[in-house]
Motif scaffolding. Structure first.
Motif, PDB file in Angstrom:
ATOM      1  N   ALA A 101       4.811 -42.045  29.735  1.00  0.00           N
ATOM      2  CA  ALA A 101       4.966 -42.516  28.358  1.00  0.00           C
ATOM      3  C   ALA A 101       4.126 -43.764  28.074  1.00  0.00           C
ATOM      4  CB  ALA A 101       6.440 -42.779  28.058  1.00  0.00           C
ATOM      5  N   GLY A 102       3.410 -44.251  29.082  1.00  0.00           N
ATOM      6  CA  GLY A 102       2.515 -45.376  28.862  1.00  0.00           C
ATOM      7  C   GLY A 102       3.045 -46.746  29.222  1.00  0.00           C
ATOM      8  N   ALA A 103       4.167 -46.806  29.922  1.00  0.00           N
ATOM      9  CA  ALA A 103       4.716 -48.100  30.325  1.00  0.00           C
ATOM     10  C   ALA A 103       3.804 -48.759  31.354  1.00  0.00           C
ATOM     11  CB  ALA A 103       6.119 -47.929  30.902  1.00  0.00           C
ATOM     12  N   THR A 104       3.829 -50.080  31.364  1.00  0.00           N
ATOM     13  CA  THR A 104       3.060 -50.839  32.343  1.00  0.00           C
ATOM     14  C   THR A 104       3.983 -51.409  33.409  1.00  0.00           C
ATOM     15  OG1 THR A 104       3.285 -52.955  31.185  1.00  0.00           O
ATOM     16  CG2 THR A 104       1.425 -51.521  30.527  1.00  0.00           C
ATOM     17  N   ARG A 105       3.403 -51.813  34.512  1.00  0.00           N
ATOM     18  CA  ARG A 105       4.181 -52.430  35.589  1.00  0.00           C
ATOM     19  C   ARG A 105       4.848 -53.708  35.092  1.00  0.00           C
ATOM     20  NH1 ARG A 105       3.823 -55.445  40.547  1.00  0.00           N
ATOM     21  NH2 ARG A 105       4.551 -54.236  42.333  1.00  0.00           N
ATOM     22  N   GLU A 106       4.147 -54.457  34.250  1.00  0.00           N
ATOM     23  CA  GLU A 106       4.714 -55.691  33.709  1.00  0.00           C
ATOM     24  C   GLU A 106       5.932 -55.393  32.826  1.00  0.00           C
ATOM     25  OE1 GLU A 106       1.411 -54.906  33.668  1.00  0.00           O
ATOM     26  OE2 GLU A 106       0.849 -56.282  35.282  1.00  0.00           O
ATOM     27  N   GLU A 107       5.866 -54.320  32.039  1.00  0.00           N
ATOM     28  CA  GLU A 107       7.023 -53.925  31.226  1.00  0.00           C
ATOM     29  C   GLU A 107       8.185 -53.514  32.124  1.00  0.00           C
ATOM     30  OE1 GLU A 107       5.090 -52.229  27.107  1.00  0.00           O
ATOM     31  OE2 GLU A 107       4.872 -50.993  28.915  1.00  0.00           O
ATOM     32  N   LEU A 108       7.861 -52.842  33.219  1.00  0.00           N
ATOM     33  CA  LEU A 108       8.902 -52.468  34.174  1.00  0.00           C
ATOM     34  C   LEU A 108       9.585 -53.713  34.722  1.00  0.00           C
ATOM     35  CD1 LEU A 108      10.416 -50.438  36.030  1.00  0.00           C
ATOM     36  CD2 LEU A 108       8.580 -50.864  37.691  1.00  0.00           C
ATOM     37  N   VAL A 109       8.808 -54.682  35.163  1.00  0.00           N
ATOM     38  CA  VAL A 109       9.391 -55.894  35.739  1.00  0.00           C
ATOM     39  C   VAL A 109      10.275 -56.603  34.719  1.00  0.00           C
ATOM     40  CG1 VAL A 109       8.862 -58.178  36.692  1.00  0.00           C
ATOM     41  CG2 VAL A 109       7.577 -56.170  37.469  1.00  0.00           C
ATOM     42  N   ASP A 110       9.835 -56.688  33.472  1.00  0.00           N
ATOM     43  CA  ASP A 110      10.649 -57.309  32.428  1.00  0.00           C
ATOM     44  C   ASP A 110      11.953 -56.536  32.235  1.00  0.00           C
ATOM     45  OD1 ASP A 110      10.918 -59.449  30.657  1.00  0.00           O
ATOM     46  OD2 ASP A 110      10.022 -58.347  28.994  1.00  0.00           O
ATOM     47  N   THR A 111      11.863 -55.219  32.266  1.00  0.00           N
ATOM     48  CA  THR A 111      13.034 -54.354  32.141  1.00  0.00           C
ATOM     49  C   THR A 111      13.987 -54.556  33.319  1.00  0.00           C
ATOM     50  OG1 THR A 111      11.786 -52.702  30.908  1.00  0.00           O
ATOM     51  CG2 THR A 111      13.752 -51.922  32.065  1.00  0.00           C
ATOM     52  N   LEU A 112      13.436 -54.738  34.500  1.00  0.00           N
ATOM     53  CA  LEU A 112      14.272 -54.928  35.686  1.00  0.00           C
ATOM     54  C   LEU A 112      15.079 -56.214  35.597  1.00  0.00           C
ATOM     55  CD1 LEU A 112      11.837 -53.676  38.458  1.00  0.00           C
ATOM     56  CD2 LEU A 112      13.818 -52.471  37.466  1.00  0.00           C
ATOM     57  N   GLY A 113      14.558 -57.200  34.898  1.00  0.00           N
ATOM     58  CA  GLY A 113      15.330 -58.420  34.684  1.00  0.00           C
ATOM     59  C   GLY A 113      16.620 -58.138  33.934  1.00  0.00           C
ATOM     60  N   VAL A 114      16.547 -57.263  32.945  1.00  0.00           N
ATOM     61  CA  VAL A 114      17.754 -56.893  32.194  1.00  0.00           C
ATOM     62  C   VAL A 114      18.722 -56.142  33.103  1.00  0.00           C
ATOM     63  CG1 VAL A 114      18.643 -55.559  30.237  1.00  0.00           C
ATOM     64  CG2 VAL A 114      16.482 -56.818  30.013  1.00  0.00           C
ATOM     65  N   ALA A 115      18.198 -55.257  33.938  1.00  0.00           N
ATOM     66  CA  ALA A 115      19.054 -54.513  34.865  1.00  0.00           C
ATOM     67  C   ALA A 115      19.782 -55.458  35.808  1.00  0.00           C
ATOM     68  CB  ALA A 115      18.212 -53.503  35.663  1.00  0.00           C
ATOM     69  N   VAL A 116      19.074 -56.459  36.307  1.00  0.00           N
ATOM     70  CA  VAL A 116      19.691 -57.423  37.214  1.00  0.00           C
ATOM     71  C   VAL A 116      20.738 -58.256  36.476  1.00  0.00           C
ATOM     72  CG1 VAL A 116      19.251 -59.453  38.657  1.00  0.00           C
ATOM     73  CG2 VAL A 116      17.719 -57.466  38.775  1.00  0.00           C
ATOM     74  N   LEU A 117      20.428 -58.661  35.259  1.00  0.00           N
ATOM     75  CA  LEU A 117      21.406 -59.402  34.454  1.00  0.00           C
ATOM     76  C   LEU A 117      22.703 -58.612  34.338  1.00  0.00           C
ATOM     77  CD1 LEU A 117      22.286 -61.640  32.422  1.00  0.00           C
ATOM     78  CD2 LEU A 117      21.225 -60.218  30.652  1.00  0.00           C
ATOM     79  N   MET A 118      22.585 -57.327  34.058  1.00  0.00           N
ATOM     80  CA  MET A 118      23.764 -56.500  33.819  1.00  0.00           C
ATOM     81  C   MET A 118      24.416 -55.997  35.106  1.00  0.00           C
ATOM     82  SD  MET A 118      23.949 -56.855  30.663  1.00  0.00           S
ATOM     83  CE  MET A 118      25.336 -55.789  30.325  1.00  0.00           C
ATOM     84  N   GLY A 119      23.639 -55.876  36.190  1.00  0.00           N
ATOM     85  CA  GLY A 119      24.171 -55.274  37.414  1.00  0.00           C
ATOM     86  C   GLY A 119      24.349 -56.220  38.586  1.00  0.00           C
ATOM     87  N   GLY A 120      23.913 -57.475  38.442  1.00  0.00           N
ATOM     88  CA  GLY A 120      24.107 -58.451  39.503  1.00  0.00           C
ATOM     89  C   GLY A 120      23.291 -58.196  40.760  1.00  0.00           C
ATOM     90  N   GLY A 121      23.809 -58.708  41.875  1.00  0.00           N
ATOM     91  CA  GLY A 121      23.119 -58.638  43.160  1.00  0.00           C
ATOM     92  C   GLY A 121      22.732 -57.228  43.592  1.00  0.00           C
ATOM     93  N   PRO A 122      23.661 -56.249  43.494  1.00  0.00           N
ATOM     94  CA  PRO A 122      23.268 -54.901  43.883  1.00  0.00           C
ATOM     95  C   PRO A 122      22.094 -54.362  43.049  1.00  0.00           C
ATOM     96  CG  PRO A 122      25.649 -55.058  43.870  1.00  0.00           C
ATOM     97  CD  PRO A 122      25.116 -56.330  43.256  1.00  0.00           C
ATOM     98  N   ALA A 123      22.081 -54.660  41.762  1.00  0.00           N
ATOM     99  CA  ALA A 123      20.969 -54.219  40.923  1.00  0.00           C
ATOM    100  C   ALA A 123      19.681 -54.918  41.339  1.00  0.00           C
ATOM    101  CB  ALA A 123      21.269 -54.473  39.450  1.00  0.00           C
ATOM    102  N   TYR A 124      19.783 -56.166  41.770  1.00  0.00           N
ATOM    103  CA  TYR A 124      18.596 -56.885  42.238  1.00  0.00           C
ATOM    104  C   TYR A 124      17.977 -56.165  43.429  1.00  0.00           C
ATOM    105  CZ  TYR A 124      15.651 -60.844  43.627  1.00  0.00           C
ATOM    106  OH  TYR A 124      14.590 -61.646  43.952  1.00  0.00           O
ATOM    107  N   MET A 125      18.815 -55.688  44.337  1.00  0.00           N
ATOM    108  CA  MET A 125      18.309 -54.944  45.492  1.00  0.00           C
ATOM    109  C   MET A 125      17.635 -53.638  45.041  1.00  0.00           C
ATOM    110  SD  MET A 125      19.000 -56.869  48.025  1.00  0.00           S
ATOM    111  CE  MET A 125      18.981 -58.356  47.029  1.00  0.00           C
TER     112      MET A 125
END
Length: 111
Positions: A73-97
């Motif tokens: 769909a055209g996502a970039t690695r940088e967009e992924l990393v930004d998105t992963l920040g939201v996942a970690v915010l919502m999922g805590g330590g396990p999401a960080y892993m």
């Protein structure tokens, strides 16, 4: 982890379910198609949301599948990393892993 092999194994297993009870795939496929289209939000943004949820829920198969779709769909690695920040915010330590898993999946599957 070999992401391509894992996704192949997942696809193989899902094909077996489809053989026995095709209604499951048909229903899930209809939902998938109804949700993951361009609407107010683009497919790219929806796929990135799906990656974030997959990371927070700790589903490697979902991470791999939605990484592939986000790339298409055209996502970039940088967009992924930004998105992963939201996942970690919502999922805590396990999401960080699992965010680390998502980066690994991106790097392997974007080749």
């Amino acid at each position: 982890m070999d992401w391509k092999e894992m996704l192949g194994d997942t696809t193989k297993g899902l094909r077996e379910i489809k053989k026995v009870k095709p209604e499951i795939q048909k229903g899930f496929g209809a939902l998938h198609n109804a949700v993951l289209d361009d609407g107010v939000l683009s497919v790219k943004h929806k796929e990135l949301q799906a990656v974030a949820i997959a990371v927070a829920m700790r589903c490697n198969d979902c991470i791999g599948s939605h990484i592939v779709s986000a790339i298409k769909a055209g996502a970039t690695r940088e967009e992924l990393v930004d998105t992963l920040g939201v996942a970690v915010l919502m999922g805590g330590g396990p999401a960080y892993m699992y965010a680390g898993h998502a980066i690994d999946a991106w790097d392997e599957l974007s080749d």
